[in-house]
Design an enzyme around this catalytic site. Structure first.
Site, PDB file in Angstrom:
ATOM      1  CB  SER A   6      66.751  93.588  20.476  1.00 38.87           C
ATOM      2  OG  SER A   6      67.359  92.539  19.531  1.00 38.87           O
ATOM      3  CE1 TYR A  50      61.576  90.959  21.027  1.00 42.52           C
ATOM      4  CE2 TYR A  50      63.313  89.913  19.460  1.00 42.52           C
ATOM      5  CZ  TYR A  50      63.121  90.738  20.887  1.00 42.52           C
ATOM      6  OH  TYR A  50      64.009  90.952  21.916  1.00 42.52           O
ATOM      7  CE  LYS A  59      61.998  94.169  22.151  1.00 38.82           C
ATOM      8  NZ  LYS A  59      61.101  94.553  23.943  1.00 38.82           N
TER       9      LYS A  59
HETATM   10  P1  NAD Z   1      61.981  87.545  29.611  1.00 44.60           P
HETATM   11  O1  NAD Z   1      61.163  86.593  28.681  1.00 44.60           O
HETATM   12  O2  NAD Z   1      63.536  86.963  30.682  1.00 44.60           O
HETATM   13  O3  NAD Z   1      61.565  88.605  30.486  1.00 44.60           O
HETATM   14  C1  NAD Z   1      60.494  89.580  30.247  1.00 44.60           C
HETATM   15  C2  NAD Z   1      59.729  89.615  31.631  1.00 44.60           C
HETATM   16  O4  NAD Z   1      58.212  90.439  31.203  1.00 44.60           O
HETATM   17  C3  NAD Z   1      59.148  88.723  31.545  1.00 44.60           C
HETATM   18  O5  NAD Z   1      59.283  88.283  32.820  1.00 44.60           O
HETATM   19  C4  NAD Z   1      57.183  88.489  31.719  1.00 44.60           C
HETATM   20  O6  NAD Z   1      56.913  87.262  32.115  1.00 44.60           O
HETATM   21  C5  NAD Z   1      57.033  89.281  31.330  1.00 44.60           C
HETATM   22  N1  NAD Z   1      55.835  90.283  30.418  1.00 44.60           N
HETATM   23  C6  NAD Z   1      55.596  89.532  29.310  1.00 44.60           C
HETATM   24  N2  NAD Z   1      54.308  90.129  29.043  1.00 44.60           N
HETATM   25  C7  NAD Z   1      53.885  91.053  29.988  1.00 44.60           C
HETATM   26  C8  NAD Z   1      53.008  91.688  30.309  1.00 44.60           C
HETATM   27  N3  NAD Z   1      52.640  91.783  28.952  1.00 44.60           N
HETATM   28  N4  NAD Z   1      52.887  92.181  31.252  1.00 44.60           N
HETATM   29  C9  NAD Z   1      53.709  92.180  32.471  1.00 44.60           C
HETATM   30  N5  NAD Z   1      55.072  91.305  32.229  1.00 44.60           N
HETATM   31  C10 NAD Z   1      54.961  90.483  30.708  1.00 44.60           C
HETATM   32  O7  NAD Z   1      62.914  87.750  28.729  1.00 44.60           O
HETATM   33  P2  NAD Z   1      64.282  88.791  28.739  1.00 44.60           P
HETATM   34  O8  NAD Z   1      65.123  87.835  27.801  1.00 44.60           O
HETATM   35  O9  NAD Z   1      64.575  89.654  30.633  1.00 44.60           O
HETATM   36  O10 NAD Z   1      64.387  89.665  27.540  1.00 44.60           O
HETATM   37  C11 NAD Z   1      64.211  91.398  28.165  1.00 44.60           C
HETATM   38  C12 NAD Z   1      63.212  92.552  27.595  1.00 44.60           C
HETATM   39  O11 NAD Z   1      65.001  92.787  26.865  1.00 44.60           O
HETATM   40  C13 NAD Z   1      62.559  92.050  26.240  1.00 44.60           C
HETATM   41  O12 NAD Z   1      62.058  93.194  26.510  1.00 44.60           O
HETATM   42  C14 NAD Z   1      63.193  91.329  25.415  1.00 44.60           C
HETATM   43  O13 NAD Z   1      62.816  91.784  24.168  1.00 44.60           O
HETATM   44  C15 NAD Z   1      64.393  92.433  24.909  1.00 44.60           C
HETATM   45  N6  NAD Z   1      65.493  91.388  24.847  1.00 44.60           N
HETATM   46  C16 NAD Z   1      65.742  90.359  25.153  1.00 44.60           C
HETATM   47  C17 NAD Z   1      67.036  89.972  24.515  1.00 44.60           C
HETATM   48  C18 NAD Z   1      67.280  88.472  24.883  1.00 44.60           C
HETATM   49  O14 NAD Z   1      68.146  87.750  24.086  1.00 44.60           O
HETATM   50  N7  NAD Z   1      67.153  88.035  26.804  1.00 44.60           N
HETATM   51  C19 NAD Z   1      68.247  90.729  23.766  1.00 44.60           C
HETATM   52  C20 NAD Z   1      67.416  92.179  22.987  1.00 44.60           C
HETATM   53  C21 NAD Z   1      66.830  92.729  23.622  1.00 44.60           C
HETATM   54  C1  UD1 Z   2      68.123  86.246  17.674  1.00 47.94           C
HETATM   55  C2  UD1 Z   2      66.777  85.922  17.793  1.00 47.94           C
HETATM   56  C3  UD1 Z   2      67.314  87.827  17.232  1.00 47.94           C
HETATM   57  C4  UD1 Z   2      66.956  87.887  19.794  1.00 47.94           C
HETATM   58  C5  UD1 Z   2      68.914  87.365  19.931  1.00 47.94           C
HETATM   59  C6  UD1 Z   2      68.363  88.066  21.250  1.00 47.94           C
HETATM   60  C7  UD1 Z   2      66.305  85.033  15.413  1.00 47.94           C
HETATM   61  C8  UD1 Z   2      66.143  84.312  14.473  1.00 47.94           C
HETATM   62  N1  UD1 Z   2      67.671  85.483  16.090  1.00 47.94           N
HETATM   63  O1  UD1 Z   2      69.122  86.295  17.410  1.00 47.94           O
HETATM   64  O2  UD1 Z   2      65.707  88.457  17.085  1.00 47.94           O
HETATM   65  O3  UD1 Z   2      66.995  89.265  19.101  1.00 47.94           O
HETATM   66  O4  UD1 Z   2      68.387  85.860  19.631  1.00 47.94           O
HETATM   67  O5  UD1 Z   2      69.853  87.137  21.821  1.00 47.94           O
HETATM   68  O6  UD1 Z   2      66.000  83.720  16.631  1.00 47.94           O
HETATM   69  N2  UD1 Z   2      73.481  78.407  17.224  1.00 47.94           N
HETATM   70  C9  UD1 Z   2      72.558  77.451  16.522  1.00 47.94           C
HETATM   71  N3  UD1 Z   2      71.737  76.475  16.960  1.00 47.94           N
HETATM   72  C10 UD1 Z   2      70.992  76.640  18.027  1.00 47.94           C
HETATM   73  C11 UD1 Z   2      71.116  78.252  18.411  1.00 47.94           C
HETATM   74  C12 UD1 Z   2      71.495  79.421  18.054  1.00 47.94           C
HETATM   75  O7  UD1 Z   2      73.531  76.954  16.056  1.00 47.94           O
HETATM   76  O8  UD1 Z   2      69.985  76.312  18.658  1.00 47.94           O
HETATM   77  C13 UD1 Z   2      73.723  79.618  16.521  1.00 47.94           C
HETATM   78  C14 UD1 Z   2      72.325  81.037  15.167  1.00 47.94           C
HETATM   79  O9  UD1 Z   2      72.212  80.487  14.244  1.00 47.94           O
HETATM   80  C15 UD1 Z   2      73.570  82.315  15.535  1.00 47.94           C
HETATM   81  C16 UD1 Z   2      74.300  81.714  17.172  1.00 47.94           C
HETATM   82  O10 UD1 Z   2      73.966  80.354  16.851  1.00 47.94           O
HETATM   83  O11 UD1 Z   2      74.715  82.084  14.302  1.00 47.94           O
HETATM   84  C17 UD1 Z   2      73.404  82.480  17.806  1.00 47.94           C
HETATM   85  O12 UD1 Z   2      71.906  82.577  18.003  1.00 47.94           O
HETATM   86  P1  UD1 Z   2      71.139  82.465  19.454  1.00 47.94           P
HETATM   87  O13 UD1 Z   2      71.464  82.705  20.476  1.00 47.94           O
HETATM   88  O14 UD1 Z   2      69.303  82.288  18.492  1.00 47.94           O
HETATM   89  O15 UD1 Z   2      71.104  84.995  18.778  1.00 47.94           O
HETATM   90  P2  UD1 Z   2      70.600  84.930  17.874  1.00 47.94           P
HETATM   91  O16 UD1 Z   2      70.153  84.562  15.972  1.00 47.94           O
HETATM   92  O17 UD1 Z   2      71.748  86.746  17.389  1.00 47.94           O
END
Ligand code: NAD
Ligand code: UD1
Length: 343
Positions: free
Chosen positions: A130, A154, A158
């Protein structure tokens, strides 16, 4: 770049938001897909939708990545070519309240997975990292060699996994590892049949906006309008989840070429403010998004956007969808499924 060879891919966390979109792309590219997920933050309905969209089937194993016996069995019973590792916990606030659970699932879970892969001689891994590993960066755009420094459990989980994988590759260069640092994944599959379905009140901007649009929430809280940005609200690099998934396919092709460890930003390179995101969503949905400006959220950076050139150069990948399309697709999913997979 070599053509896709047909592979058997283990997708951990494949029922989740990004993982389910990944399964669609993998099946459509002709690969065999095995999903391992404990459904702690997802529903098996997402996988049923994946099968409907693709008209192909996948195998689902219900289980925990920390279960070594289960992992050994999965690798013994299947000839797995590569692992796409999405399983993990991702809520920043929760990670501050329950850090050990986060380290256990995200770090320990990954170590268990690596152990099983090593025993099975499966040494190709794509890890969901991330942009959070960069903490609050001082320079923009963010390059892969921008200093890391996570600021919450978190993010540190990572970063620790990234470091463990770098050490692993150093000790055994026959591994093929891609560390993909996602910026802000949003959007949904164009069918409107899979998308982001937060269990609770959404932490992230886009799902919150779409729940306001559909009438599930009264108004959005905008976290601060006094940042040093053009309109004072936070700027982020939103990337369509389908583009993101396609970046993983490109990473698999890249790993096919030679054993290596590559670190890549997956972002568009464009930053949009919270107010711009609201406007784009209003245009896509025809709904007015009620909002009020409140205090800044602790730990938020003012601006975060990627320099995506390394991925363009080395993976031959670039994001194709713009913010308007991201909002249209989120809205289609939200409108069809106002209560997500519980509909
Ligand atoms: P998500 O929660 O929708 O998907 C994660 C999946 O992992 C879920 O289906 C959950 O049930 C499963 N899971 C959790 N713990 C588990 C375990 N112990 N064993 C087996 N399965 C397990 O999240 P996502 O948004 O799809 O994110 C996927 C990956 O990408 C994560 O590693 C997350 O940290 C990373 N990531 C997500 C974002 C984001 O904004 N969505 C941003 C950066 C990185
Ligand atoms: C958040 C996480 C980051 C993670 C990322 C995944 C935090 C502090 N950071 O980041 O670790 O990797 O999501 O996508 O949680 N905002 C609002 N109102 C809301 C929600 C968000 O104004 O209800 C604003 C935030 O201040 C930011 C932008 O929208 O400026 C995006 O927010 P968000 O979607 O939560 O993503 P990140 O802050 O980038």
């Amino acid at each position: 770049m070599p053509q896709d060879k047909i592979k058997t891919i283990l997708v951990t966390g494949g029922a989740g938001y990004i993982g389910s979109h990944m399964c669609v792309e993998l099946l459509q590219a002709g690969h065999n897909v095995l999903v391992l997920d404990d459904l702690s933050n997802s529903s098996e309905k997402s996988l049923q939708a994946v099968e409907r969209i693709t008209q192909k089937s996948l195998s689902f194993i219900l289980g925990d990545i920390r279960d070594s016996e289960l992992l050994a069995r999965v690798f013994a019973e299947n000839k797995i070519d590569a692992v796409l590792h999405f399983a993990g916990l991702k809520a920043v606030g929760e990670s501050v309240a329950e850090p050990i659970r986060y380290y256990d699932v995200n770090l320990n879970g990954t170590l268990k997975l690596i152990e099983a892969m090593t025993n099975a001689d499966c040494k190709t891994l794509v890890f969901s990292s991330s942009a959070t590993v960069y903490g609050i960066p001082e320079t923009m755009p963010i390059e892969e060699n921008t200093a890391t420094g996570a600021i919450n459990p978190y993010g540190r989980s990572k970063l620790m996994v990234e470091q463990a994988l770098m050490d692993l590759h150093e000790s055994d260069p026959s591994w093929r590892i891609a560390l993909l640092r996602y910026f802000n994944p949003v959007g949904a599959h164009a069918s409107g049949e899979i998308g982001e379905d937060p269990n609770d009140v959404p932490n992230n901007l886009m799902p919150f906006i779409s729940q306001v649009a559909v009438g599930r929430r009264e108004k959005l809280s905008v976290f601060g309008d006094d940042y040093d940005t053009p309109d004072g609200t936070g700027v982020r690099d939103y990337i369509h989840v389908v583009d993101l998934a396609r970046g993983h396919l490109k990473a698999l092709q890249y790993l096919d070429e030679a054993p290596t460890l590559g670190v890549f930003n997956l972002g568009t390179g464009n930053g949009y403010s919270v107010l711009e995101a609201i406007k784009a969503f209003e245009a896509a949905s025809g709904k007015t998004i009620a909002y009020e400006v409140v205090d800044r959220r602790a730990g938020d950076a003012a601006v975060s956007f990627a320099d995506p050139q390394k991925a363009q150069r080395e993976l031959d990948w670039r994001a194709e969808y713009d913010l308007a399309r991201m909002c249209e697709d989120v809205w289609r999913w939200q409108k069809k499924h106002p209560n997500g997979f519980s509909d």
